[in-house]
Design an enzyme around this catalytic site. Structure first.
Site, short mmCIF file in Angstrom:
data_model
loop_
_atom_site.label_atom_id
_atom_site.label_comp_id
_atom_site.label_asym_id
_atom_site.label_seq_id
_atom_site.Cartn_x
_atom_site.Cartn_y
_atom_site.Cartn_z
N HIS A 83 -46.33 -10.09 -117.50
CA HIS A 83 -47.40 -11.06 -117.25
C HIS A 83 -47.08 -11.96 -116.07
O HIS A 83 -47.98 -12.56 -115.49
CB HIS A 83 -47.75 -11.85 -118.52
CG HIS A 83 -46.76 -12.88 -118.95
ND1 HIS A 83 -45.82 -12.66 -119.93
CD2 HIS A 83 -46.58 -14.17 -118.58
CE1 HIS A 83 -45.11 -13.74 -120.14
NE2 HIS A 83 -45.55 -14.69 -119.32
N ASP A 220 -42.95 -6.46 -122.38
CA ASP A 220 -43.41 -7.42 -121.37
C ASP A 220 -42.38 -7.57 -120.24
O ASP A 220 -41.63 -8.54 -120.18
CB ASP A 220 -43.65 -8.78 -122.05
CG ASP A 220 -44.50 -9.71 -121.19
OD1 ASP A 220 -44.67 -9.42 -120.00
OD2 ASP A 220 -44.97 -10.74 -121.72
N SER A 641 -41.07 -17.90 -118.98
CA SER A 641 -41.44 -16.48 -119.01
C SER A 641 -40.63 -15.72 -117.97
O SER A 641 -40.57 -16.11 -116.81
CB SER A 641 -42.94 -16.33 -118.70
OG SER A 641 -43.71 -16.84 -119.75
#
Length: 705
Positions: A83, A220, A641
């Site tokens: 992402h 991810d 992230s």
């Protein structure tokens, strides 16, 4: 902040830092914290964290100014989340070559794809410059003037350091609510290329259904490479002659796995937390920021999703916009749920009552104190304006094209045309028609303008554009928006001659002026309240630091490099253990539900890969299966992230990519019992590179095959 209010009333008596809480700066890591890390299983020296040439920090990067990442090879390969790389992947995607949907693997250096405006930064040094700034006069300034002063000093220091090394830059940021200032030195690399990504079905598996949820099976991650000047191995703008960067340090991958209770450490760039925030600030955030944000985004996302599902080209255009919007839509809902379920506001008020008592003791004579009664009144005055600000921002700072262009116009666009002929000077928007869809944009903007009027009942806080809607379009928001898109010079793709009489009469230009005027009005109404509230919040933080001066304290996150340590492990909710990892079988089971939920779709090859019984060297020696994602009790937030999670030897276990639903108030309150980080296992990542991507050259490069 050191968690004296973790379960606030119980934590008041504690005298040591929790192993699973804290976003610690590295250059001044407290000895007590490091000793506790060692007790939990950290095996390297303190110098190997930050100071040596191959220190763990030297492999960690700021990815793009919005995420984190880690270098994993001597040729500059970088792992980050899928992402985080989403927009770069999308920009390379077309309906014919949809890398977002189908994945991508560059089989050679020549096939690796450059990305305009994407960069990574390495932190070189950090130090406390509070005393230096005070000597230059900062401590004599009013709070409202400090930011401008610090910016001017930062610019001077930047000039000095660039004179010595042109590849460096500095940032001076406030810590501890402005009670301290640190200067951080960075080296930026601006040539970053896409190397590998799994299909969206895996990189975003579960979509919004599983976002912030556990159990999780999302793969991810994506892979990029840093390129450098071939002569210096230093930063360089993109050139076909650049070569892979050879870093000082890179993270070795760990194939041995982990077990419950094992030490783990995350390094990255957490964006923003508010652990020192007063109870009044938390209430404002719940009612005037989170609640209206979720309400507006819910409307926008439903429209986006309907158009995206109807047309593949529109899906590519809006996939990233939808993901960005929905992430903090769900976060806002979850945070409010946690604030209420934990009774956080009352807990904070109980803690503030203790600070009141402590402030009144004799040893605090002569020290400026928090005025809690004044703070309460200030927040009461500001809360309604904050709600209006949130509604306005979510409505008119939207991602649709007309508003984006209107704001660019009001903020000052480049002037083109002959300098000696002002009447022939103009503005011009670049053709970006491949990035937006007119029908989708129009429906979103019309719905949001209508909703803003329904939510804001006080006519004083309606921008003047509503007068235009009423007087010229009989209150029809849809007709107004259609006129903007069909008739305004902002949307015609032609030069905009701003010296013509027709310029200010244009509907889109007037829309821009109305928005700009409204922002100025709203900012002015909030200005003095903001200044006084910020002063009281700064005093509150200072009081906490003095009251807990014998205990380690960390500053709120501000997108500077931080380390958080803890352990691998599950949590218990309602008497039910969560489990600490997920398996390939659990992913396969979810894939069978795709007919009921399109976010569980995966290609047939993915079904086959997850159904196999033997995962070879990717099998965990303890559980006998391939583990996909796992839980740790590290303290992270947005910006983390893509952050690497390391074991006690400094080896890479995987990447952090999410938190759990039951602790979404962690930006303001870290719940030791429930807060967990969700990480993707590096063995799952390598398995996909191997078995799906057949990326042998990359596996060999990182010494994983």
């Amino acid at each position: 902040m050191k968690k004296i209010f973790i379960s606030l009333l119980a934590a008041l008596a504690m005298t040591t830092a929790h192993a699973d809480e804290g976003m610690w700066t590295l250059y001044n890591l407290p000895d007590a914290v490091f000793q506790q890390m060692q007790q939990y299983g950290f095996q390297l020296s303190k110098e190997q964290l930050y100071q040596t040439d191959n220190a763990v920090t030297k492999a960690v990067v700021n990815f793009g100014g919005f995420c984190s990442g880690v270098v994993v090879s001597p040729d500059g390969l970088v792992f980050t989340n899928h992402h985080c790389g989403f927009d770069a992947i999308r920009e390379h995607s077309t309906v014919e070559h949809d890398y977002l949907l189908n994945g991508f693997y560059a089989k050679s250096f020549a096939e690796e794809l450059p990305n305009e405006d994407l960069f990574v930064s390495f932190m070189i040094e950090q130090k406390d410059v509070t005393d230096e700034l005070n000597k230059l006069g900062m401590d004599k300034l009013k709070l409202k003037d400090v930011e401008e002063f610090v910016d001017s000093i930062e610019n001077a220091w930047q000039k000095d350091i660039r004179a010595k090394d042109s590849t460096l830059r500095v940032e001076v940021k406030p810590f501890y609510e402005g009670n301290k200032y640190y200067m951080t030195t960075y080296r930026d690399f601006n040539d970053v290329r896409l190397v590998f990504t799994v299909p969206k079905s895996m990189g975003k598996f579960g979509g919004e259904t599983d976002n912030w949820m556990w159990p999780r099976q999302t793969c991810d991650y994506s892979v990029f490479r840093i390129y450098a000047d071939p002569k210096t191995n230093g930063p360089a703008n993109y050139s076909k002659d650049n070569v892979p960067y050879h870093p000082q340090s890179w993270a070795p991958v760990c194939m041995d796995g982990y077990k419950p209770g094992d030490f783990c450490m995350i390094m990255g760039y957490p964006g923003s937390t508010s652990r020192y925030l007063s109870s009044y600030g938390i209430q404002e955030r719940r009612d005037a920021a989170n609640a209206p944000r979720a309400q507006v985004r819910d409307i926008k996302q439903k429209i986006m999703l309907r158009h995206m599902r109807a047309d593949e080209a529109i899906r590519i255009m809006y996939d990233s916009k939808y993901a960005q919007s929905s992430n903090y839509w769900k976060n806002s809902l979850g945070m409010n749920k946690c604030i209420d379920s934990t009774g956080l506001i009352q807990q904070k008020r109980d803690f503030e009552a203790r600070i009141r008592q402590w402030q009144d003791t004799a040893k605090n004579t002569g020290i400026e104190k928090v005025d809690f009664d004044k703070m309460a009144k200030l927040y009461q005055k500001r809360q309604g304006l904050t709600r209006i600000r949130t509604l306005f921002t979510e409505t008119f700072f939207a991602q649709e094209q007309l508003s984006l262009r209107a704001w660019r116009l009001s903020w000052g666009m480049p002037v083109k045309g002959p300098e000696n002929k002002p009447k022939k000077q103009y503005h011009e928007f670049n053709d970006n028609s491949s990035e937006w869809d007119k029908a989708t944009d129009c429906e979103i903007l019309a719905a949001l303008i209508k909703n803003y009027r329904e939510q804001v009942t006080d006519a004083e806080w309606l921008p003047d554009l509503y007068k235009t809607i009423d007087e010229k379009f009989h209150g029809d928001c849809e007709a107004y928006v259609n006129a903007l898109y069909n008739k305004s010079i902002l949307m015609q793709g032609k030069p905009i001659y701003f010296n013509k009489k027709s310029y200010k009469k244009d509907l889109g230009v007037q829309y821009s002026i109305d928005l700009s005027d409204f922002v100025a009005k709203l900012n002015e109404a909030r200005r003095s309240l903001n200044e006084e509230i910020n002063e009281q919040e700064k005093l509150l933080c200072a009081a906490v630091l003095r009251m807990e001066m014998d205990m380690p304290n960390y500053s709120d996150a501000n997108f500077t490099l931080r380390m958080t340590y803890g352990q691998i492990g599950e949590y218990t909710l309602g008497g039910k253990p969560s489990g600490y990892y997920t398996t390939a079988r659990s992913l396969w089971d979810k894939m069978q539900l795709a007919d009921q939920n399109f976010e569980y779709f995966a290609e047939p090859v993915m079904h086959e890969l997850m159904a196999q019984k033997d995962f070879g060297k990717y099998t965990d020696p303890l559980t006998g299966t391939m583990q996909l994602c796992f839980l740790s009790n590290n303290d992270i937030t947005g910006g983390n992230s893509g952050s690497p999670i390391f074991n006690g030897k400094g080896e890479l276990l995987g990447l952090a990519f999410d938190g759990n639903w039951d602790s979404l108030a962690s930006d303001i309150f870290f719940d030791r019992q429930l807060a967990r980080t969700i990480n993707v296992d590096v063995r799952y990542m390598l398995f996909m590179m191997d078995q799906w991507g057949h990326a042998d050259r990359l596996l060999q490069e990182i010494n994983a095959k």
